[in-house]
Design an enzyme around this catalytic site. Structure first.
Site, PDB file in Angstrom:
ATOM      1  N   LYS A  69       0.833  -1.212   0.000  1.00  0.00           N
ATOM      2  CA  LYS A  69       0.000   0.000   0.000  1.00  0.00           C
ATOM      3  C   LYS A  69       0.867   1.261   0.000  1.00  0.00           C
ATOM      4  O   LYS A  69       0.614   2.194  -0.764  1.00  0.00           O
ATOM      5  CB  LYS A  69      -0.933  -0.019   1.227  1.00  0.00           C
ATOM      6  CG  LYS A  69      -1.910  -1.193   1.230  1.00  0.00           C
ATOM      7  CD  LYS A  69      -2.885  -1.116   2.385  1.00  0.00           C
ATOM      8  CE  LYS A  69      -2.230  -1.396   3.730  1.00  0.00           C
ATOM      9  NZ  LYS A  69      -1.728  -2.775   3.856  1.00  0.00           N
ATOM     10  N   THR A  70       1.883   1.287   0.843  1.00  0.00           N
ATOM     11  CA  THR A  70       2.779   2.440   0.885  1.00  0.00           C
ATOM     12  C   THR A  70       3.580   2.554  -0.405  1.00  0.00           C
ATOM     13  O   THR A  70       3.768   3.657  -0.938  1.00  0.00           O
ATOM     14  CB  THR A  70       3.728   2.338   2.091  1.00  0.00           C
ATOM     15  OG1 THR A  70       2.966   2.232   3.288  1.00  0.00           O
ATOM     16  CG2 THR A  70       4.632   3.554   2.183  1.00  0.00           C
ATOM     17  N   ASP A 114      -1.221   6.632   6.418  1.00  0.00           N
ATOM     18  CA  ASP A 114      -1.228   5.206   6.756  1.00  0.00           C
ATOM     19  C   ASP A 114      -2.113   4.983   7.985  1.00  0.00           C
ATOM     20  O   ASP A 114      -2.251   5.864   8.838  1.00  0.00           O
ATOM     21  CB  ASP A 114       0.195   4.736   7.036  1.00  0.00           C
ATOM     22  CG  ASP A 114       0.325   3.225   6.972  1.00  0.00           C
ATOM     23  OD1 ASP A 114      -0.611   2.561   6.487  1.00  0.00           O
ATOM     24  OD2 ASP A 114       1.373   2.710   7.403  1.00  0.00           O
ATOM     25  N   THR A 163      -5.554  -1.340   7.286  1.00  0.00           N
ATOM     26  CA  THR A 163      -5.600  -2.797   7.431  1.00  0.00           C
ATOM     27  C   THR A 163      -6.972  -3.260   7.901  1.00  0.00           C
ATOM     28  O   THR A 163      -7.250  -4.456   7.918  1.00  0.00           O
ATOM     29  CB  THR A 163      -4.533  -3.266   8.448  1.00  0.00           C
ATOM     30  OG1 THR A 163      -4.738  -2.575   9.690  1.00  0.00           O
ATOM     31  CG2 THR A 163      -3.136  -2.965   7.928  1.00  0.00           C
ATOM     32  N   ARG A 222       6.789  -7.858   1.862  1.00  0.00           N
ATOM     33  CA  ARG A 222       7.635  -7.321   2.929  1.00  0.00           C
ATOM     34  C   ARG A 222       8.345  -8.445   3.670  1.00  0.00           C
ATOM     35  O   ARG A 222       9.539  -8.354   3.980  1.00  0.00           O
ATOM     36  CB  ARG A 222       6.804  -6.487   3.900  1.00  0.00           C
ATOM     37  CG  ARG A 222       7.618  -5.908   5.054  1.00  0.00           C
ATOM     38  CD  ARG A 222       6.738  -5.184   6.049  1.00  0.00           C
ATOM     39  NE  ARG A 222       6.091  -4.027   5.438  1.00  0.00           N
ATOM     40  CZ  ARG A 222       5.084  -3.372   5.995  1.00  0.00           C
ATOM     41  NH1 ARG A 222       4.601  -3.768   7.162  1.00  0.00           N
ATOM     42  NH2 ARG A 222       4.566  -2.316   5.393  1.00  0.00           N
TER      43      ARG A 222
END
Length: 345
Positions: A69-70, A114, A163, A222
Site C-alpha cells: 500500500k505504501t 497510513d 488494514t 515485505r
C-alpha cells in the site's frame, strides 16, 4: 527462538531495514509485481487524470500489512511527477496539527495517511471539506470574538491505507473516489520479487532458493524481502562463498523457526493454545489475547489474516476455531467438531 525475538525478526523493522525497504520498492507501475488487476486499473486512472491535467482522485488502499500500500502511494506520486507527504492516523492527534500539512501541499501533491482508520473523530470531520471542496475551516479567538476563517487549499490527492477498512467511518469512506483491496500474493510473484530484490542487494541466489523463500513468506512481499536479508546474513557468515542455495535457505529457516508454510513460533503457539486449552474452539479473540498475553489488534491484524487465508483457522459467530488443516499442521490427533458431528450422524 523465543516468541519475542521471532516477532522482532518478522514483524518489526529496524532503521537499517526501513532504509533497505525503501531502496527495494519499485518506482514505476510497470515494475510493480503482482496485484495485476489493481495495477491495470491504476494505470487507467493515472493516465486519464494526466490527460485532463487534474490530480488523480482520492484513493483508499485496504489489505493486510506488507502488501504494497505504501509502495503504491510512492509510485503514484512518481508517476504523476508530484511530491508526496507521508503521515499516519495515530500521529495526528488534533485538527490543528493537520492545518500545516494541508496548507503546504501544492497542486497535484499526494498526501499519504497510513492506518487512516485510526484518525480521531475531530480530525476526520476536519478532513471532510478538505477532501470534498479543497477547503478547511478553522476558528480563531475565543468566546464572543471567535470567528471562522475559510482557507482554500490547492487540489491534492489523498491516499489512505488501512488494514481494517470496516473501522472507517462511512462519511470518510464515501469521499474516496477510488477503492482498491490488496490480497496476498501468488507464489510465482513472490519468487520474482525475491529474485529482483536479490539483484538490488547483490545477493547470488538460484531460482530454487528464491522459490523456497517465497513459499515461506506468507504471501507478503515485505516478509519475503525480510527473509531474503536474513538468509543473506546467514549465507555470509556460515558459508565460504556467501551464495544463497536451497540448502542455505533450509538451514536459515530452521534457525529462524519458520516452517514450510511460513508459520513462525507465535502462529503455532496460537494454534496450539486453541487446540490444547480450548479443545479446538470456538474461543473469543479477547480470551485468546489474554491467554497469549498479546494485544487483540496484534492477533487480528498481524497473526490471523494469513492463518485464515491458509485455511488453518476460521471465524464463527461464537469465536475462532481450528480447521482440519490447522489440526493437521500442528501434528494433532484431534478431530474438528464438524468431523466429530459427521462421524455420529
Amino acid at each position: 527462538m523465543s516468541q519475542e525475538r521471532q516477532r522482532l525478526v518478522l514483524n518489526t523493522e529496524t532503521e537499517e531495514d526501513a532504509i533497505v525497504s525503501l531502496s527495494l520498492r519499485p518506482m514505476k507501475l510497470d515494475d510493480f509485481i503482482g496485484q495485476k488487476d489493481l495495477v491495470e486499473n491504476l494505470k487507467v486512472s493515472l493516465q486519464a487524470a494526466t490527460q485532463r491535467g487534474e490530480p488523480v482522485e482520492h484513493m483508499l488502499f485496504s489489505g493486510p500489512p506488507g502488501l504494497g500500500k505504501t509502495s503504491l502511494a510512492y509510485i503514484i506520486a512518481h508517476e504523476m511527477n508530484t511530491r508526496i507527504t507521508v503521515t499516519s492516523g495515530p500521529a495526528i492527534d488534533r485538527a490543528g496539527d493537520f492545518i500545516g500539512i494541508l496548507t503546504n501541499l501544492e497542486k497535484g501533491d499526494v498526501l499519504f495517511i497510513d492506518e487512516i482508520h485510526r484518525l480521531s473523530k475531530a480530525v476526520e470531520e476536519f478532513l471532510y471539506p478538505a477532501m470534498e471542496n479543497f477547503q478547511i475551516d478553522f476558528i480563531v479567538d475565543k468566546g464572543p470574538y471567535a470567528k471562522t476563517i475559510k482557507f482554500n487549499l490547492k487540489p491534492f490527492t489523498l491516499i489512505g491505507a488501512t488494514t481494517r477498512s470496516g473501522l472507517l467511518a462511512s462519511p470518510l469512506r464515501d469521499r474516496f473516489g477510488i477503492f482498491h483491496h490488496l490480497d496476498f500474493y501468488r507464489l510465482e510473484d513472490l519468487q520474482q520479487i525475491v529474485l529482483n530484490s536479490s539483484k538490488k542487494l547483490s545477493v547470488a541466489i538460484d531460482e530454487q532458493a528464491a522459490a523456497e523463500i517465497a513459499k515461506r513468506a506468507r504471501g507478503t512481499p515485505r516478509i519475503a524481502n525480510r527473509l531474503l536479508r536474513r538468509v543473506r546474513d546467514y549465507a555470509q557468515v556460515k558459508t565460504s562463498a556467501g551464495a544463497v542455495t536451497i540448502d542455505v535457505v533450509l538451514k536459515a529457516m530452521a534457525t529462524l523457526g519458520i516452517d514450510t508454510e511460513g508459520l513462525d513460533e507465535s502462529d503455532r503457539k496460537l494454534l496450539m493454545v486453541i487446540r490444547d486449552q480450548y479443545n479446538g474452539g470456538p474461543v473469543g479473540v479477547e480470551s485468546l489475547a489474554a491467554t497469549l498475553n498479546e494485544e487483540v489488534d496484534t492477533i487480528t491484524d498481524v497473526v490471523e489474516p494469513f492463518l485464515l487465508k491458509r485455511g488453518f483457522l476460521k471465524r464463527t459467530q461464537r469465536g475462532r476455531e481450528l480447521t482440519d488443516q490447522g489440526f493437521k499442521h500442528i501434528g494433532s490427533d484431534f478431530v474438528s467438531r464438524n468431523n466429530q458431528q459427521q462421524l455420529f450422524k
